[in-house]
Design an enzyme around this catalytic site. Structure first.
Site, short mmCIF file in Angstrom:
data_model
loop_
_atom_site.label_atom_id
_atom_site.label_comp_id
_atom_site.label_asym_id
_atom_site.label_seq_id
_atom_site.Cartn_x
_atom_site.Cartn_y
_atom_site.Cartn_z
N GLU B 77 62.54 -16.17 -24.10
CA GLU B 77 63.74 -16.36 -23.32
C GLU B 77 63.94 -17.55 -22.47
O GLU B 77 64.94 -18.06 -22.43
CB GLU B 77 63.41 -15.16 -22.17
CG GLU B 77 63.92 -13.96 -22.67
CD GLU B 77 63.75 -12.93 -21.41
OE1 GLU B 77 64.75 -12.00 -21.47
OE2 GLU B 77 62.80 -12.95 -20.69
N GLU B 317 52.68 -17.58 17.28
CA GLU B 317 53.40 -17.55 18.77
C GLU B 317 53.71 -18.56 19.38
O GLU B 317 54.75 -18.90 20.12
CB GLU B 317 52.83 -16.25 19.67
CG GLU B 317 53.09 -15.07 19.00
CD GLU B 317 52.33 -13.84 19.73
OE1 GLU B 317 51.62 -13.96 20.49
OE2 GLU B 317 52.75 -12.74 19.34
#
Lengths: 110, 581
Positions: B77, B317
């Site tokens: 492919e 955070e």
């Protein structure tokens, strides 16, 4: 002199076009033998005097399979005129062979 | 028929029954107990973009690189250049391996528009190319990617099927470990052209789907003849260091363990844990927002650095600068450890990348920093980037990464009000020590409580402590347990004051009673004295009487004697005095 013609042009009418064909085979199997016979016959009928056939036995030259991306045998490769076309099989169906070589338009009559 | 094939260059075909060829794909060899079946064909199938080609390429490249097993890739492919690009992103050097002769990439693109078929044919061209490549490299591994293309391109399916089955036989005869990729078919079929019928030894399904709007990849082993294998769906990742399959939890619980205990930086917490946590164990700190999870984690890092141990603090955070500033406000100076080269702070919002790159980043950080302790703050943020089950798996993998490296892990996780004992990341079974911080609201203030929910291998305290943040770090205080329950903050102080007042009052009352008693006892003493006096008076009176009586007797005797003498003189003497009375 006729123009070069489109992909679907009927090249058989162009007397100057030379067909360079390469037939990949694997040894002397019945399929190989039939393919060579079928190709020679069709070329004599439709391309007399303006074709060249090169036979490549992959058993002897396996490295050549890579160049033309050969997977199946027999495979006929039309090197010239451009673009390159590939025809797989023993070439027993002459109509399909002619279409594949673009000597006859796809879907053309008998 | 296939051309004559010479024996491979490097080593003979391994014919032992259930030999396995390691793929080198992290996690995969673990769940299959060693890799793909050696000398046999395996099928890996999946939809577009599932990672089939990458799987095959890594299998080949790792084989050539790490296991001395050269390989051949037949690509139907993609071109060789495209393939090289694909694996470059996995950190594999395809071109280098090709140059050293350990790998052949043969791209045979088959485009149905390129050719016509007429009459009989076979696929000897393919056989010849493959065998030439196998001979050239001495290959032990072959990948066919994706051979199904042939079924679509060559219009004689019967021939392709027959040739395919002949190819598999040939590969098996050669003892080549083969991996075939296939495109997933419609309606639950494993492959579009049913090639799984021909590959009976091992079938792997890769899946790439959207789950909660998040792309996730899964791997499942559908079949593995003659071998045990994990049957779960395993999340897998494409990382820049190759594919990675995560066993949900560590399948091998073979971590080195330490009996050494380390401090978490809060002395009274260490006390509750009978001296700290085991080195290399994992601590989970859960709590609602603002309960001090990050501070507690920072205290542990601070303590580690103070011992001279390298540490890693990963924050999802806060930025590193923000973290340093915020911790300084509670008296924890992380900046000096960063300057000393002991502490690595790394911050990135969890949403900045997917779980895949997240895990890869963590692993790289752990490898680069080789810390003694690592903090992940907060693992719950990952739920923004992955579905729950993936996040759990990711956290499990992180715990695994830390444990296998002997790193003490501190994970923080936000829990929500009302579900304090569940973490937003359900990883509690993976961790060794679980600290829960809870806010208690009363009397117009919020106070923090700390519980040790569990601590494996530790006789930990069952007591709750008040957790306070001071300008010199985190501290734990005993809580007051009064008639109204556990008291914290000003309520605790009020309770203490009240208790003191009550105590004072009680002692005053006691004093009063003591005085009263003394008084009474003095009274009684006085009464006793009076009575005793009376008694003495009476006794004295009686004595007087007795004395008088005895004196009276003597007098009478004297009278009698006088009378007797008189009677001896004349008989007319008066009667004796005894009669006088």
């Amino acid at each position: 002199m006729e123009p070069a013609g489109g992909a679907h042009g009927n090249r058989a009418d162009d007397p100057l076009e030379v067909y360079e064909l390469r037939l990949y085979l694997a040894g002397h199997s019945p399929k190989s033998v039939r393919a060579v016979e079928n190709l020679r016959r069709t070329c004599e009928e439709h391309l007399a005097g303006r074709y060249r056939i090169e036979l490549v036995d992959l058993l002897e030259n396996p490295q050549l399979a890579r160049g033309d991306e050969i997977i199946a045998v027999p495979t006929l490769v039309r090197k010239l005129p451009q673009p390159v076309r590939k025809i797989i099989g023993d070439l027993s169906d002459t109509e399909k062979l002619l279409v594949g070589l673009q000597l006859r338009p796809a879907g053309g009559g008998p | 028929m296939a051309p004559s094939i010479h024996a491979p260059r490097t080593r003979p075909a391994v014919s032992s029954g259930l030999g396995k060829a390691p793929t080198g794909i992290r996690g995969f060899d673990e769940i299959t107990g060693g890799g793909l079946p050696r000398g046999r064909a395996s099928l890996v199938t999946g939809g577009p973009g599932a990672g089939k080609t990458l799987f095959g390429l890594e299998f080949l490249a790792r084989g050539a690189q790490d296991y001395d097993e050269p390989g051949v890739l037949l690509a139907f492919e993609e071109s060789a250049a495209e393939l090289a690009d694909d694996v470059a992103s996995l950190g594999l050097d395809l071109a280098g391996l090709e140059a050293s002769g350990d790998l052949v990439v043969d791209a045979c693109r088959v485009d149905a528009t390129d050719f016509v078929t007429t009459g009989e044919f076979d696929l000897d061209g393919l056989f010849i190319r493959l065998s030439a490549a196998v001979q050239a490299t001495g290959a032990r591994r072959v990948v066919l990617d994706t051979i199904e293309v042939l079924f679509g391109a060559l219009d004689n399916e019967a021939v392709v099927r027959a040739e395919f089955s002949r190819l598999l036989r040939w590969l098996k005869d050669q003892g080549l470990t083969t991996l075939i990729t296939g495109e997933r078919g419609r309606e639950g079929q494993l492959t579009r052209y049913g090639i799984e019928e021909y590959v009976s030894d091992c079938v792997i399904v890769l899946d790439h789907r959207m789950h909660d709007e998040i792309a996730t990849r899964r791997l499942r082993i559908v079949k593995y003849r003659g071998s045990g294998h994990g049957t779960n769906e395993y999340p897998f990742l494409v990382t820049d260091r190759g594919l990675m399959v995560w066993p949900i939890t560590s399948t091998q619980l073979t971590y080195p363990v330490s009996t050494d205990r380390i401090s978490l930086g809060v002395p009274r917490l260490d006390e509750m844990l009978t001296g700290g946590v085991h080195r290399g164990s994992t601590v989970l700190i859960t709590g609602t927002a603002g309960t001090g999870k990050t501070t507690l984690a920072a205290a542990a890092v601070d303590a580690a650095c103070a011992r001279g141990e390298p540490a890693l603090f990963v924050s999802f955070e806060e930025s590193p600068d923000q973290l340093v500033r915020n911790m300084r406000s509670v008296g924890i100076d992380l900046g000096r450890w960063v300057d000393a080269g002991l502490l690595r702070l790394w911050g990135q919002r969890a949403t900045a990348f997917g779980l895949e790159s997240h895990l890869a980043a963590i692993e790289r950080l752990l490898d680069e920093t080789t810390p003694a302790i690592a903090v992940l703050d907060a693992v719950g943020s990952l739920t923004h980037v992955g579905a729950q089950s993936e996040v759990t798996a990711a956290v499990a993998r992180e715990v695994d990464m830390m444990k296998s490296r002997g790193i003490t892990g501190v994970l923080t996780s936000l829990s929500h009000e009302g579900q304090a004992e569940t973490s937003s990341v359900d990883a509690s079974s993976l961790i060794d020590t679980w600290l829960l911080l809870r806010n208690v609201e009363s009397d117009g203030e919020r106070n923090r409580l700390l519980f040790v929910i569990k601590s494996r291998g530790t006789a930990h305290s069952n007591q709750v402590r008040e957790f306070i943040l001071t300008d010199h770090g985190a501290e734990l205080l005993d809580v007051s347990v009064g008639p109204r329950g556990v008291l914290t903050g000003s309520a605790r102080m009020a309770q203490v004051a009240e208790e003191r007042a009550a105590e004072a009052e009680q002692s005053a009352e006691l004093e009063r009673r003591r005085l009263a008693l003394a008084r009474r006892s003095a009274e009684v003493e006085a009464q006793i004295a009076v009575l005793r006096e009376q008694l003495a008076t009476e006794t004295a009176a009686l004595d007087r009487l007795v004395a008088e009586e005895s004196r009276g007797g003597d007098a009478r005797a004297a009278v009698r004697a006088t009378l007797a003498r008189r009677r001896q003189g004349g008989r007319d003497a008066p009667p004796p005095a005894g009669r006088e009375g």
